[in-house]
Design a protein around this motif. Structure first.
Motif, short mmCIF file in Angstrom:
data_model
loop_
_atom_site.label_atom_id
_atom_site.label_comp_id
_atom_site.label_asym_id
_atom_site.label_seq_id
_atom_site.Cartn_x
_atom_site.Cartn_y
_atom_site.Cartn_z
N PRO A 249 0.82 -1.24 0.00
CA PRO A 249 0.00 0.00 0.00
C PRO A 249 0.84 1.27 0.00
O PRO A 249 0.49 2.25 -0.68
N ILE A 250 1.94 1.28 0.73
CA ILE A 250 2.76 2.50 0.78
C ILE A 250 3.59 2.63 -0.50
O ILE A 250 3.92 3.74 -0.93
N LEU A 251 3.92 1.52 -1.14
CA LEU A 251 4.53 1.57 -2.47
C LEU A 251 3.57 2.24 -3.44
O LEU A 251 3.96 3.08 -4.25
N ALA A 252 2.28 1.89 -3.34
CA ALA A 252 1.27 2.50 -4.18
C ALA A 252 1.11 3.98 -3.86
O ALA A 252 0.88 4.80 -4.76
N GLN A 253 1.19 4.33 -2.59
CA GLN A 253 1.09 5.75 -2.21
C GLN A 253 2.19 6.56 -2.88
O GLN A 253 1.94 7.64 -3.43
N GLY A 254 3.43 6.05 -2.86
CA GLY A 254 4.51 6.75 -3.53
C GLY A 254 4.26 6.87 -5.02
O GLY A 254 4.54 7.90 -5.64
N SER A 255 3.71 5.81 -5.61
CA SER A 255 3.39 5.83 -7.04
C SER A 255 2.34 6.90 -7.33
O SER A 255 2.45 7.63 -8.33
N PHE A 279 1.13 -0.81 -9.53
CA PHE A 279 1.21 -0.51 -8.09
C PHE A 279 -0.14 -0.14 -7.49
O PHE A 279 -0.43 -0.50 -6.35
N CYS A 280 -0.94 0.63 -8.23
CA CYS A 280 -2.20 1.17 -7.71
C CYS A 280 -3.43 0.49 -8.28
O CYS A 280 -4.54 0.70 -7.77
N GLY A 281 -3.25 -0.25 -9.37
CA GLY A 281 -4.39 -0.89 -10.00
C GLY A 281 -5.30 0.06 -10.72
O GLY A 281 -6.49 -0.22 -10.92
N THR A 282 -4.77 1.21 -11.15
CA THR A 282 -5.61 2.21 -11.79
C THR A 282 -4.77 3.12 -12.66
O THR A 282 -3.55 2.95 -12.79
N THR A 283 -5.41 4.11 -13.24
CA THR A 283 -4.75 5.06 -14.14
C THR A 283 -4.03 6.14 -13.34
O THR A 283 -4.33 6.37 -12.15
N ALA A 322 -4.17 3.58 2.36
CA ALA A 322 -5.35 2.80 2.73
C ALA A 322 -6.28 2.61 1.53
O ALA A 322 -6.93 1.56 1.40
N GLU A 323 -6.36 3.62 0.68
CA GLU A 323 -7.21 3.52 -0.50
C GLU A 323 -6.73 2.43 -1.45
O GLU A 323 -7.54 1.81 -2.17
N PHE A 324 -5.43 2.19 -1.47
CA PHE A 324 -4.87 1.20 -2.39
C PHE A 324 -4.63 -0.15 -1.72
O PHE A 324 -4.19 -1.10 -2.37
N ALA A 325 -4.92 -0.23 -0.42
CA ALA A 325 -4.76 -1.52 0.28
C ALA A 325 -5.78 -2.53 -0.22
O ALA A 325 -5.52 -3.70 -0.26
#
Length: 325
Positions: A249-255, A279-283, A322-325
């Motif tokens: 999730p925090i990897l996604a936050q950085g992304s 990382f985030c599963g989105t655009t 948390a949004e990307f968890a």
């Protein structure tokens, strides 16, 4: 005469481009393409630094910086802001250049600009840190991210291989005890993308060599660098995501931060979308929207006192994660 003085000052104060070569730095070389990318980023940063040193005004600096190709332009703005912060911080150099730049051409590039101020922090003596202009109470933490990147890049043995961490940090003057060290780690994480030559496996190995309590912040920086700078194929991003484990999730936050920084500056390039998808599963657009939606209500108010409170910046990061968890 003024133009000649600015050119001379730039020549004296601008580091040599050879200092950004991977072999000079002792960084890992994954392949010729990755090496070329990282060395181009380093050279572009220094060109931006020199352009700002020579430019008679913020508008003149913008004219030069906007000629840089889209993929690398943010790094030029980062270098430019470092150069202006250095001029503001040097005795007898005058003040106000950074403030003018941030209020004008640097505004869309505020993420990279604040990081550039952190580079200047690493080069200026501590008693001159009072000259640093970082007025946004939320984004000012990115100055320490830039400081951490600088230390990982130029003092790699100590900060990366020996995993050195300061006992405490005196900037900013008000704020939670210990939190500056965490943001410095986020910058070190970004630096690992360069130190490890964009080799995702080596990046993960290096992060896992740090104590467990530091890894989340390091992975946050890695996610930002992998998204903003690029240099890997999809399968490498997938492997990095998998290696991050509980820190995904925090990897996604950085992304998401990387996507937001590029979109805000209108510097979107294809590799950003590849990274946010993995990382985030989105655009990139949706990842950046999450950053906007999760802004804390007290984002405009800095924490008072060194009492261990969580700053708004960290609340923001955790909400995004948390949004990307």
């Amino acid at each position: 005469m003024a133009n000649q003085w600015r050119r001379l000052r730039s020549r004296i104060l601008t580091p040599k481009k050879s200092e950004t070569h991977l072999d000079v730095r002792g960084f890992h070389v994954k392949n010729p393409e990755a090496r070329g990318l990282l060395e181009t980023i380093g050279a572009t940063f220094l060109d931006g630094y020199a352009d700002a040193m020579e430019a008679p005004s913020a508008a003149a600096a913008k004219e030069r910086l906007d000629q840089v190709p889209t993929r690398f332009r943010g790094f030029a703005y980062e270098g430019a802001t470092m150069g202006l912060a250095m001029l503001d911080g040097l005795p007898g150099g005058g003040r106000g250049r950074t403030e003018e730049f941030l209020a004008g051409p640097g505004s869309p590039h505020v993420y990279m600009a604040y990081v550039g101020i952190g580079w200047a922090m690493a080069r200026l003596p501590r008693f001159r840190w009072r000259t640093l202009h970082a007025p946004d109470p939320l984004l000012r933490w990115l100055v320490l991210d830039g400081y951490g990147f600088h230390q990982a890049y130029f003092h790699t043995d100590r900060y990366v291989r020996q995993r050195f961490r300061e006992a405490s940090f005196p900037w900013p003057r008000s704020g939670p005890d210990g939190y500056p060290l965490r943001v410095i780690d986020q910058g070190i994480g970004r630096g690992l993308w360069f130190v490890c030559g964009t080799d995702a496996e080596l990046v993960a190995d290096t992060v896992e060599g740090f104590p467990e309590h530091r890894r989340a912040d390091l992975y946050g920086g890695v996610g930002l660098a992998a998204t903003y700078a690029g240099g890997v194929e999809e399968k490498e991003l997938v492997r990095l995501r998998d290696r991050a484990g509980a820190h995904r999730p925090i990897l996604a936050q950085g992304s998401a931060f990387g996507a937001e920084a590029r979109l805000r500056a209108d510097l979107m390039v294809p590799h950003v979308g590849l990274a946010t998808q993995v990382f985030c599963g989105t655009t990139p657009e949706r990842a950046a929207m999450v950053c906007a939606e999760q802004l804390p209500d007290d984002a405009d108010h800095p924490p008072q006192g060194r009492n261990g409170l969580v700053p708004a910046y960290e609340t923001w990061r955790q909400r995004i994660a948390a949004e990307f968890a």
